[in-house]
Design an enzyme around this catalytic site. Sequence first.
Site, mmCIF file in Angstrom:
data_model
loop_
_atom_site.group_PDB
_atom_site.id
_atom_site.type_symbol
_atom_site.label_atom_id
_atom_site.label_comp_id
_atom_site.label_asym_id
_atom_site.label_seq_id
_atom_site.Cartn_x
_atom_site.Cartn_y
_atom_site.Cartn_z
ATOM 1 N N ASP A 1 -126.495 -23.897 81.437
ATOM 2 C CA ASP A 1 -125.202 -24.642 80.683
ATOM 3 C C ASP A 1 -125.447 -24.194 79.299
ATOM 4 O O ASP A 1 -126.797 -23.646 78.858
ATOM 5 C CB ASP A 1 -125.176 -26.000 80.798
ATOM 6 C CG ASP A 1 -124.455 -26.356 82.135
ATOM 7 O OD1 ASP A 1 -123.835 -25.640 82.825
ATOM 8 O OD2 ASP A 1 -125.075 -27.565 82.538
ATOM 9 N N HIS B 1 -124.800 -18.023 85.419
ATOM 10 C CA HIS B 1 -125.061 -18.428 86.813
ATOM 11 C C HIS B 1 -125.792 -17.209 87.254
ATOM 12 O O HIS B 1 -125.528 -16.063 87.366
ATOM 13 C CB HIS B 1 -123.612 -18.580 87.515
ATOM 14 C CG HIS B 1 -122.993 -19.798 87.286
ATOM 15 N ND1 HIS B 1 -121.464 -19.801 87.600
ATOM 16 C CD2 HIS B 1 -123.064 -21.027 86.443
ATOM 17 C CE1 HIS B 1 -121.025 -21.059 87.117
ATOM 18 N NE2 HIS B 1 -121.810 -21.779 86.316
ATOM 19 N N SER C 1 -120.389 -17.922 83.014
ATOM 20 C CA SER C 1 -119.519 -18.971 83.633
ATOM 21 C C SER C 1 -118.155 -18.922 82.610
ATOM 22 O O SER C 1 -118.034 -17.957 82.155
ATOM 23 C CB SER C 1 -120.273 -20.371 83.110
ATOM 24 O OG SER C 1 -120.070 -20.369 81.504
ATOM 25 N N GLU D 1 -129.288 -26.316 86.355
ATOM 26 C CA GLU D 1 -129.150 -26.828 87.412
ATOM 27 C C GLU D 1 -129.491 -26.041 88.536
ATOM 28 O O GLU D 1 -129.373 -24.825 88.298
ATOM 29 C CB GLU D 1 -127.750 -27.348 87.615
ATOM 30 C CG GLU D 1 -127.107 -28.505 86.593
ATOM 31 C CD GLU D 1 -125.617 -28.395 86.854
ATOM 32 O OE1 GLU D 1 -125.241 -28.916 87.941
ATOM 33 O OE2 GLU D 1 -124.797 -28.509 85.900
ATOM 34 N N ASP E 1 -127.719 -22.717 87.262
ATOM 35 C CA ASP E 1 -126.744 -22.786 86.233
ATOM 36 C C ASP E 1 -127.426 -23.214 84.977
ATOM 37 O O ASP E 1 -127.769 -24.103 84.751
ATOM 38 C CB ASP E 1 -125.975 -23.860 86.771
ATOM 39 C CG ASP E 1 -124.643 -24.021 85.718
ATOM 40 O OD1 ASP E 1 -124.498 -23.323 84.590
ATOM 41 O OD2 ASP E 1 -123.792 -25.130 86.045
#
Length: 176
Positions: A89, A122, A115, A139, A87
């Site tokens: 962000d 992602h 996302s 992540e 992920d």
Amino acid sequence: MTAHTALMNIPEELRSYPQWVVWRSEQRDGDAKPTKVPYSPTIGRLASVSDPATWGSFDQARAAHEAGQGSGVGFVFTEQDPYAGIDLDDPEGDEAVWAIQRKVFDAFQSYAERSPSGRGLHIIVKGKLPGGRRRSKIEAYSSRRFFTFTGDVYRNAPVNDHQELLQELWTELGGT
């Protein structure tokens, strides 16, 4: 293309697993922004990333979403499937974070989608991690976590095996 049609862009190999949920955006006490909470597409109650009885098929999750039971669909990563999610962000204008994310994106040549906010990405790969990691708006998880899916394809590529790179990323994110 509608959001419901876009969901069919999610790779078939992922859609074939019975570990889908719907999610709702909910404001939790003490949280600055809403969080994405997983719900069972079959029984309508909270889903758990450790309880397969609360998951459903992709078609069940899509139907629940289309019926207004959730804001979107999500996939639960488990020890039993071969997948991991990365992920990236929204870097919120931080050029240093964006540069690191760009390196990660370029290294992992695999299926990637926007996302739900449209400001993050992602990346879905094949590979396993000893545990999840989060650092600097990056992540990575391969079990006991769900990822939202939009089908809003950013990189139309197969879900490729990146075990070695995934291990390197995990280490760089603080894993030992």
